[in-house]
Design an enzyme around this catalytic site. Structure first.
Site, PDB file in Angstrom:
ATOM      1  N   SER A 141      33.886 -18.161  -4.093  1.00 25.76           N
ATOM      2  CA  SER A 141      34.989 -18.040  -5.045  1.00 25.76           C
ATOM      3  C   SER A 141      35.076 -16.585  -5.466  1.00 25.76           C
ATOM      4  O   SER A 141      34.097 -15.843  -5.356  1.00 25.76           O
ATOM      5  CB  SER A 141      34.713 -18.917  -6.275  1.00 25.76           C
ATOM      6  OG  SER A 141      35.594 -18.623  -7.339  1.00 25.76           O
ATOM      7  N   TYR A 154      29.098 -22.147 -13.425  1.00 26.07           N
ATOM      8  CA  TYR A 154      29.760 -22.154 -12.120  1.00 26.07           C
ATOM      9  C   TYR A 154      29.679 -20.785 -11.459  1.00 26.07           C
ATOM     10  O   TYR A 154      29.319 -20.670 -10.276  1.00 26.07           O
ATOM     11  CB  TYR A 154      31.220 -22.587 -12.299  1.00 26.07           C
ATOM     12  CG  TYR A 154      32.025 -22.563 -11.021  1.00 26.07           C
ATOM     13  CD1 TYR A 154      31.903 -23.581 -10.085  1.00 26.07           C
ATOM     14  CD2 TYR A 154      32.915 -21.531 -10.751  1.00 26.07           C
ATOM     15  CE1 TYR A 154      32.640 -23.576  -8.906  1.00 26.07           C
ATOM     16  CE2 TYR A 154      33.660 -21.512  -9.582  1.00 26.07           C
ATOM     17  CZ  TYR A 154      33.523 -22.536  -8.669  1.00 26.07           C
ATOM     18  OH  TYR A 154      34.254 -22.512  -7.509  1.00 26.07           O
TER      19      TYR A 154
END
Length: 282
Positions: A141, A154
């Site tokens: 990501s 995360y």
């Protein structure tokens, strides 16, 4: 499907989003595609997409947090096809929270899926990728490069994946295995829904952080609604890493993602990044 006439790729987390799109695109590109997911009962969308694309997928169960499940899936691929040429680590789970409002156990769970799950699959696959001169591809990501408010756990997991794979890459390359990471930004998938929280309830229970969380949620929802790329567009970077003669280590999936990640590369004191993310919670 022939066991020797085409290259074999195993992809995790293919029930929706980038994993689903990558599985269909890989099959369309001529790869024998083993599309895995934790819960095979959730494969309807995957099967429908494959049928609409006119491609065949080999759909199997694989839970990245269960080492026995991983071993069984990879052993099955080897038994049926004789080799494994690529793995795409795509399975993951979103998370929303901040330090004071979540337990360490919750953070460990995020790490278990998004970091250790990647390691579990990669470790099991690596001997077979060495044998085939294969490719190890991991969907991370932009949050693996730039820390984002209320995404501490995360982003920590994605940072860990990026650091691990960047460190592994030269070691793997010495034995013929190409390592790449894929960095999506906002993608119009079910990922936001899969974070698994009621956003209104989360804001109501955020205590002193409620104003900041509300600002972040409003900004993020607007970004996903108005500026997110398609899962198919993001999957193009996966296919590039899968098929290029000499794939890059790091591939972003959009111009926005390239610009965002690029900010970090030249931000020696961190002021540029924090200048952006401070605005997200103002």
């Amino acid at each position: 499907m022939s066991s020797q006439s085409s290259k074999i790729v195993l992809i995790t987390g293919t029930s929706s989003g980038i994993g689903l799109a990558a599985a269909v695109s890989a099959a369309r590109a001529g790869w024998t595609t083993v599309a895995t997911l934790r819960d095979p009962s959730r494969s309807d969308a995957l099967r429908k997409a494959a049928a609409e694309a006119g491609v065949e997928l080999d759909i199997r169960r694989l839970d990245v947090t269960d080492e026995a499940s991983i071993t069984s899936a990879i052993d099955g691929v080897l038994a049926d096809y004789g080799h494994l040429d690529a793995v795409v680590n795509n399975a993951g789970a979103g998370h929303l929270g901040t330090l004071e409002n979540e337990s360490v156990a919750e953070v460990r769970k995020v790490m278990e899926v998004n970091f250790f799950g990647v390691l579990n699959v990669s470790k099991a696959a690596m001997p077979h990728l060495r044998a085939s001169g294969g490719r190890l591809i991991t969907v991370t990501s932009v949050g693996g490069v730039i820390g984002q408010p209320f995404n501490e756990a995360y982003c920590a997991a994605k940072f860990a994946v990026e650091g691990y794979m960047e460190s592994l890459a030269p070691v793997a390359a010495a034995h013929g295995v190409s390592v790449s990471v894929i960095e999506p930004g906002a993608v119009a998938t079910e990922f936001v829904a899969n974070v698994g929280v009621d956003l209104e309830q989360a804001v109501a229970g955020a205590g002193v952080y409620a104003p900041q969380l509300s600002a972040y949620v409003n900004r993020t929802v607007a970004q996903f609604l108005d500026g997110a790329q398609t899962a198919e567009g993001a999957a193009e970077a996966v296919i590039e890493a899968l098929t290029a003669d000499q794939p890059a280590f790091r591939l972003q999936t959009s111009d926005w993602a390239r610009g965002f990640v690029g900010t970090k590369i030249t931000d020696l004191d961190g002021s540029a990044v924090l200048g952006i993310t401070n605005g997200w919670v103002a």
